[in-house]
Design an enzyme around this catalytic site. Structure first.
Site, short mmCIF file in Angstrom:
data_model
loop_
_atom_site.label_atom_id
_atom_site.label_comp_id
_atom_site.label_asym_id
_atom_site.label_seq_id
_atom_site.Cartn_x
_atom_site.Cartn_y
_atom_site.Cartn_z
N TYR A 142 0.82 -1.21 0.00
CA TYR A 142 0.00 0.00 0.00
C TYR A 142 0.85 1.26 0.00
O TYR A 142 0.43 2.30 -0.50
CB TYR A 142 -0.90 0.04 1.24
CG TYR A 142 -2.23 -0.66 1.08
CD1 TYR A 142 -2.30 -1.99 0.75
CD2 TYR A 142 -3.42 0.03 1.30
CE1 TYR A 142 -3.52 -2.64 0.62
CE2 TYR A 142 -4.64 -0.60 1.18
CZ TYR A 142 -4.68 -1.93 0.84
OH TYR A 142 -5.90 -2.55 0.72
N LYS A 191 2.99 -15.49 2.31
CA LYS A 191 3.15 -16.25 1.07
C LYS A 191 4.64 -16.58 0.96
O LYS A 191 5.33 -16.23 -0.01
CB LYS A 191 2.64 -15.41 -0.12
CG LYS A 191 2.53 -16.15 -1.42
CD LYS A 191 1.44 -17.21 -1.47
CE LYS A 191 1.50 -17.99 -2.78
NZ LYS A 191 0.59 -19.15 -2.80
N ASP A 223 -3.26 -18.28 0.48
CA ASP A 223 -4.30 -19.00 -0.29
C ASP A 223 -4.97 -20.05 0.59
O ASP A 223 -6.19 -20.20 0.60
CB ASP A 223 -3.73 -19.61 -1.58
CG ASP A 223 -2.43 -20.36 -1.38
OD1 ASP A 223 -1.83 -20.28 -0.28
OD2 ASP A 223 -1.99 -21.04 -2.33
N ASP A 247 -6.30 -6.90 4.23
CA ASP A 247 -7.44 -6.26 3.58
C ASP A 247 -8.39 -7.34 3.04
O ASP A 247 -9.59 -7.30 3.27
CB ASP A 247 -6.95 -5.38 2.43
CG ASP A 247 -8.09 -4.72 1.67
OD1 ASP A 247 -9.00 -4.19 2.34
OD2 ASP A 247 -8.07 -4.75 0.43
N ASP A 251 -12.16 -8.88 4.90
CA ASP A 251 -13.45 -8.88 4.22
C ASP A 251 -14.04 -10.29 4.23
O ASP A 251 -15.24 -10.47 4.46
CB ASP A 251 -13.31 -8.42 2.75
CG ASP A 251 -13.67 -6.96 2.57
OD1 ASP A 251 -13.47 -6.18 3.52
OD2 ASP A 251 -14.16 -6.60 1.48
#
Ligand code: IPM
Ligand code: MG
Length: 362
Positions: A142, A191, A223, A247, A251
């Site tokens: 970001y 990851k 994942d 982020d 959600d």
């Protein structure tokens, strides 16, 4: 006690839901003899309209001088054509960076009263769901170097994911501190099978874990974490992850509870300062219609009392009032219209919802 609260109502349903949270805070102030000095300032689309910029310096200054910030939501279709660096969402990123709010706490709780709302099979969430996403908020992709350019292959663009050991260490410490107050389990998400930044992330999290021998720690690739969240969400207590992964996963976690209109969040600095806001957005489609669920913002105000003002009893009081309103069958529209809704629910609007919660604090 006396506290200064910067109020950023923002756009869409932001003003409506924040107004109800202020109502509830005022009731708390009355009951417990505190003074909350509300200082309203603009950010987001409304600030673009008023000042030509999404995050005026005066807003940053007021926020910095306050003890905490309560924010509604920013953004809406009206500002879709504003250039990228002045979009209303930039105001959020700017506030996070300017106020050094590196630790984002996003609890995802499935209230027993709302178990119908959960889209997962009942057996997957039996006994309830209570997990906390701890998202790094001022680093990573970001805020990394970014560029849009052109070379022999045509246009290109990149955004760099960069984390320092210091950034990882401090967010990991928050995650472990939170776990100590909860079920003592941290799942770090990265990851590391592909990314260098994730390999550093994992090494630093393991190092921080040494200071918390009571906390169980495990590591998931992002994942797999996304899959596990819908396969068996109860395995999680605290999820600690980067800005981008957080982020996405927050959600997902919120959707697992089925009621994003219920979820609060806190963004904290190293001190007690924090910015508190609902996880949902500005919902322009229902703005100004007295339909929005103010509970996420009211619960964000409760988090503010708990984390920044250390007013535990007052925070408990608000949370109990919210639960009691739900237990009595009152529902804003977002919590209704499910065919499996139990009988006897009563639909209420934003203002009535705020009144009912405030009235239960006496
Ligand atoms: C969030 C939002 C923001 C983010 C956007 C609006 C910039 O999605 O708070 O999760 O990506 O952080
Ligand atoms: Mg998001």
């Amino acid at each position: 006690m006396n506290f200064k609260i910067a109020i950023i109502k923002g756009d869409g349903i932001g003003p409506e839901v924040v107004t109800e949270a202020m109502k509830v805070l005022s009731r708390v102030a009355e009951k417990y003899g505190h003074t909350f000095d509300f200082q309203e300032v603009l950010a987001g689309g409304c600030a673009i309209d008023a000042y030509g910029e999404c995050l005026p310096q005066s807003t940053i200054d007021t926020a910095k001088a306050a003890d905490a910030v309560l924010l509604g939501a920013v953004g809406g279709p009206k500002w879709d054509d504003v250039p990228g660096d002045q979009r209303p969402e930039r105001a959020l990123l700017g506030l996070r960076k300017e106020l050094a709010l590196f630790a984002n706490l996003r609890p995802a709780i499935l209230y027993e009263e709302l178990s119908q709302a959960c889209p997962l099979k009942p057996e997957l969430v039996r006994g309830g769901l209570d997990l906390l996403v701890v998202r790094e908020l001022t680093g990573g992709i970001y805020f990394g170097e970014k560029k849009t350019g052109e070379d022999a292959d045509g246009k290109y663009a990149y955004d760099i994911e960069r984390y320092s050991e210091k950034e990882i260490r401090r967010i990991a410490q928050v995650a472990f501190d939170m776990a100590m107050l909860r079920s003592k389990k941290v799942t770090s998400v990265d990851k590391a099978n592909v990314l260098d930044s994730s390999r550093l992330w994992r090494a630093v999290v393991n190092d921080v874990a040494k200071d918390y021998p009571e906390v169980e720690v495990n590591h998931f690739y992002v994942d797999n974490a996304a899959m596990q969240l819908v396969r068996d969400p109860r395995q999680f207590d605290v999820i600690c992850t980067s800005n981008l992964f957080g982020d996405i996963l927050s959600d997902e976690a919120s959707q697992v509870t089925g009621s994003i209109g219920m979820l609060p969040s806190a963004s904290l600095t190293t001190g007690n300062f924090g910015m508190y806001e609902p996880v949902h957005g500005s919902a322009p489609d229902i703005a100004g219609q007295n339909k929005a669920n103010p509970m996420a913002t009211i619960l964000s105000a409760a988090m503010m009392l708990r984390y920044t003002f250390s007013l535990k009893e007052e925070a408990d009081d608000i949370e109990a009032a919210v639960r009691s309103v739900l237990a009595d069958g009152y529902r804003t529209p977002d919590l209704l219209s499910n065919e499996s809704d139990p009988e006897g629910l009563r639909q209420i609007g934003t203002v009535e919802c705020g009144n009912l919660i405030a009235d239960r604090i006496y």
